[in-house]
Enzyme design. Structure first.
Site, PDB file in Angstrom:
ATOM      1  N   HIS A 305       5.709  -3.690   2.880  1.00  0.00           N
ATOM      2  CA  HIS A 305       4.533  -4.323   3.500  1.00  0.00           C
ATOM      3  C   HIS A 305       4.623  -5.814   3.219  1.00  0.00           C
ATOM      4  O   HIS A 305       4.679  -6.214   2.059  1.00  0.00           O
ATOM      5  CB  HIS A 305       3.234  -3.825   2.847  1.00  0.00           C
ATOM      6  CG  HIS A 305       2.815  -2.461   3.277  1.00  0.00           C
ATOM      7  ND1 HIS A 305       1.649  -1.877   2.814  1.00  0.00           N
ATOM      8  CD2 HIS A 305       3.377  -1.567   4.115  1.00  0.00           C
ATOM      9  CE1 HIS A 305       1.517  -0.677   3.369  1.00  0.00           C
ATOM     10  NE2 HIS A 305       2.557  -0.463   4.151  1.00  0.00           N
ATOM     11  N   ASP A 348       1.038  -7.012   7.337  1.00  0.00           N
ATOM     12  CA  ASP A 348      -0.212  -6.445   6.870  1.00  0.00           C
ATOM     13  C   ASP A 348      -1.292  -7.521   6.958  1.00  0.00           C
ATOM     14  O   ASP A 348      -0.998  -8.710   6.823  1.00  0.00           O
ATOM     15  CB  ASP A 348       0.029  -6.037   5.403  1.00  0.00           C
ATOM     16  CG  ASP A 348      -0.838  -4.896   4.945  1.00  0.00           C
ATOM     17  OD1 ASP A 348      -1.567  -4.337   5.765  1.00  0.00           O
ATOM     18  OD2 ASP A 348      -0.772  -4.557   3.746  1.00  0.00           O
TER      19      ASP A 348
HETATM   20  C1  DNO Z   1      -4.955  -1.274   3.497  1.00  0.00           C
HETATM   21  C2  DNO Z   1      -3.748  -0.521   3.174  1.00  0.00           C
HETATM   22  C3  DNO Z   1      -3.995   0.754   2.415  1.00  0.00           C
HETATM   23  C4  DNO Z   1      -2.747   1.593   2.398  1.00  0.00           C
HETATM   24  C5  DNO Z   1      -2.894   2.870   1.655  1.00  0.00           C
HETATM   25  C6  DNO Z   1      -1.566   3.606   1.550  1.00  0.00           C
HETATM   26  O1  DNO Z   1      -4.931  -2.132   4.290  1.00  0.00           O
HETATM   27  O2  DNO Z   1      -2.791  -1.302   2.552  1.00  0.00           O
HETATM   28  O3  DNO Z   1      -5.022   1.450   3.007  1.00  0.00           O
HETATM   29  O4  DNO Z   1      -2.433   1.941   3.699  1.00  0.00           O
HETATM   30  O5  DNO Z   1      -3.361   2.652   0.392  1.00  0.00           O
HETATM   31  O6  DNO Z   1      -1.787   4.881   1.097  1.00  0.00           O
END
Ligand code: DNO
Length: 394
Positions: A305, A348
């Site tokens: 990410h 992200d």
């Molecule tokens: C939020 C994400 C989290 C992630 C989960 C993985 O933006 O980074 O919700 O998807 O924790 O399990």
């Protein structure tokens, strides 16, 4: 790295053909309509997979196959839930989907106190304000012994805020911390017609008396049971770091730093026991050196990410541009491109900008902000690949 994108299924307003136009190669998604703990049947997986394939893309990563809290607190139903989890994994494996992201954060997944902090350039960003979190904990949740976790100075500020905060602001805070940020992740903490604060308090009590070591042992127990199934189907399990990487609301958190990650990877030796390298989550802890960690865990990382944070001196943090902040993404990309180049990667938490402001996307998951970030990441990747091809390192 493979350019992937978190897509929230057929109800997502950002459609697969839009994603193809912006150069996305692989999809990261979950079966968002299935209740946490229930089996993902082969039919359900296949329907989603075929939809993605028919749009000329592939389902690269499952994010997440959520782990039920009863597994995290070792409730009496945990073995049943683990068996269900194994069946879901086997079904994913049979359908050819082999990278599974999950987390082991009790009760609450990622935490932010403001979902649209206005920046000087007019964009909005996600923000974590320690004072607002303390206020929510002490004055709204009224959690027993919460006061013990904050300094006198912080508690004084909480008292002051209590005199000035409006009812509207309180509702907004509740909504940000436990409703909006959680509701698109395994259907959230708060059920229909439930009072959010009561629902959250009820969930917190399941973890009364559970400390860091207990939670670690419960993760180990889970991994020992599921990893043989994952191995059998060639599935890579990738645990997601805690966001933020420190305990909140008195809950233990066990994926916060280098030692934690090493502990997990060593707890059960398996080629399927791996990491989601979330540069953003790790960067929000001043104790973490993200580049050093990328170097350390590059071979056990199965999913990346990319995002970054700006952390203030007092520990407050906000999402930074993907080109700045503590994560040092240029260096992180260099490490992954050189040493483990084919990993799926997604950007992200983009900024909220331009036409997306009124679109009501999931917080952090707007189209234009993420598209902008993806372009920045693509640029960094292209430069790094050029360095590698031309052997500029030697
Ligand atoms: C939020 C994400 C989290 C992630 C989960 C993985 O933006 O980074 O919700 O998807 O924790 O399990």
């Amino acid at each position: 790295m493979e350019k992937t994108w978190r897509w929230f299924g057929t109800k997502d307003d950002i459609t697969l053909d839009m994603l193809k136009q912006i150069g996305v190669e692989g999809i990261v998604t979950s079966l968002h309509d299935v209740e946490c703990g229930e089996i993902w049947t082969s039919e359900m997986i296949d329907t989603c997979n075929q939809h993605i394939i028919s749009n000329g893309l592939k389902w690269s990563v499952v994010e997440s196959l959520p782990v039920h809290d009863a597994i995290k607190y070792a409730g009496k139903e945990r073995d049943f839930l683990i068996e269900n989890y194994k069946i879901s994994l086997a079904n994913l494996g049979k359908c050819g989907i082999k990278t599974v992201c999950y987390n082991f954060m009790p009760v609450i997944d990622w935490v932010r106190t403001d979902l649209n902090k206005e920046m000087s350039d007019g964009t909005g960003t996600l923000f974590f304000n320690k004072l607002c979190l303390a206020y929510f904990d002490v004055k709204i949740l009224k959690r027993k012994n919460a006061c013990l976790e904050y300094s006198d100075k912080e508690l004084k500020k909480v008292e002051y805020l209590d005199k000035t905060i409006s009812e509207e602001e309180k509702t907004e805070l509740i909504d940000s911390i436990i409703v909006k940020t959680q509701k698109f992740i395994s259907r959230g903490i708060v059920g229909a017609n439930q009072n959010p604060v009561e629902a959250f308090n009820t969930q917190l009590h399941y973890f009364d008396g559970i400390g860091k070591e207990d939670l670690r042992q419960n993760l180990k127990y889970f991994l020992e049971k599921i990893l043989p199934t994952a191995e059998k189907y060639g599935i890579k399990m990738c645990i997601h770091p805690d966001d933020p990487p420190f305990p909140v609301f008195g809950l233990p958190r066990i994926v916060c730093n280098q030692d934690d990650i090493e502990w997990i990877l060593n707890s059960v030796k398996s080629s399927s026991n791996g990491l989601t390298f979330c540069a953003g989550s790790l960067s929000a802890g001043l104790h973490n050196d993200v580049v050093e960690m990328a170097q350390k865990f590059v071979s056990k990382t199965y999913f990346v990410h990319l995002r970054s944070t700006h952390v203030y001196e007092n520990g407050d943090f906000e999402e930074a541009s993907h080109l700045s902040g503590r994560a040092n993404l240029i260096e992180v990309i260099r490490i992954f491109e050189k040493e483990n180049p084919n990993l799926p990667m997604r950007v992200d938490h983009g900024r909220l900008m331009l036409d997306d402001k009124d679109k009501n996307y999931n917080p952090g998951y707007s189209l234009l902000g993420r598209m902008f970030a993806l372009a920045q990441v693509e640029g960094m990747m292209a430069v790094v690949k050029n360095e590698i091809t031309n052997k500029l390192y030697e």
